[in-house]
Design an enzyme around this catalytic site. Sequence first.
Site, short mmCIF file in Angstrom:
data_model
loop_
_atom_site.label_atom_id
_atom_site.label_comp_id
_atom_site.label_asym_id
_atom_site.label_seq_id
_atom_site.Cartn_x
_atom_site.Cartn_y
_atom_site.Cartn_z
N HIS A 1 0.83 -1.21 0.00
CA HIS A 1 0.00 0.00 0.00
C HIS A 1 0.86 1.26 0.00
O HIS A 1 2.02 1.22 0.41
CB HIS A 1 -0.92 0.04 1.22
N ASP B 1 0.23 5.04 1.92
CA ASP B 1 -0.56 5.34 3.11
C ASP B 1 -1.77 6.22 2.79
O ASP B 1 -1.66 7.21 2.07
CB ASP B 1 0.30 6.09 4.14
N HIS C 1 4.64 0.25 0.23
CA HIS C 1 5.40 -0.49 1.25
C HIS C 1 4.52 -1.58 1.85
O HIS C 1 3.29 -1.56 1.70
CB HIS C 1 5.96 0.44 2.33
N ARG D 1 5.17 6.97 14.36
CA ARG D 1 5.08 7.46 12.98
C ARG D 1 4.43 8.84 12.89
O ARG D 1 3.43 9.11 13.56
CB ARG D 1 4.26 6.48 12.14
#
Length: 278
Positions: free
Chosen positions: A102, A104, A258, A273
């Site tokens: 995917h 994000d 990723h 994150r």
Amino acid sequence: MTAYTRITVAPISGALGAEISGVSVADELDAETIGEIRAALLDHLVIFFRDQDLPVDRHKAFTRRFGDIFIHPNYQLGQEDKETVYLLRRPGDTSVAGENWHADTTMMETPPMGAILYALETPEFGGDTLFANQYRAYDALSDAMKAMLDGVQAAHSDIRIAGPQSGVNAKRSSQVRADADWRPTVNTHPVVQIHPESGRKGLFVNPIYTTHLDGMSDAESTPILDFLYRHQCRPEFTCRFRWKQGSIAFWDNRCTLHLAIHDNHDCVRHMQRTQIAG
Ligand code: SIN
């Protein structure tokens, strides 16, 4: 490629990804150093730093050097700090966030331009992350397929990975919104995106968020998407990053995919994150 004077840049694969050394990300970095980090991101699409000490306030300060912080609509449950997402795995989790390819948060009207992921705690082995270069994926298509995809829009939704119907919270430690008031966010994006900084074309679909190709029947859309999902993560378009505590991955969300590998089921893996608004 850029000639670097402030940082050292060492590619980790032929497709994308480079390790950056000679910089402490938590420091107040001067504009030249930030400029070189940005150039390295554009050159290599995902960049990595090792042995960093990055308290959350410094993580956010570093993120802001590249743009506004993106607030994720489905995480930070009950958390005061809405600008940071914590991704936690614990023994017994049968699913983890991001375990399929995917980019994000592509269901947003303007998806984030990038993400900066910092490892607080990592397993001794396993839990690597894969990245895939979507310029290369596009470039490797036949001219006929490129012409066919030109102008096609794809719908993206978070229906599979958030909300009560997704069922993900029962399987993993990282929890997402699943309350009755939750509604999916759905937006369309061109299947082939032109990167706003490099001007290069890249594929912009992914099997977590993309639901169908706009204006096509399922019988038409599904085989095309299935082909693109297989094609876009071919090994020669990828790199693999092995985490250690204190590692950072900073990816350009506009031209990469990723995947978080869930191969060590007995470990704790704890990541911090931030995302940069597009
Ligand atoms: C993500 O998909 O943003 C998380 C990647 C990872 O945990 O390796």
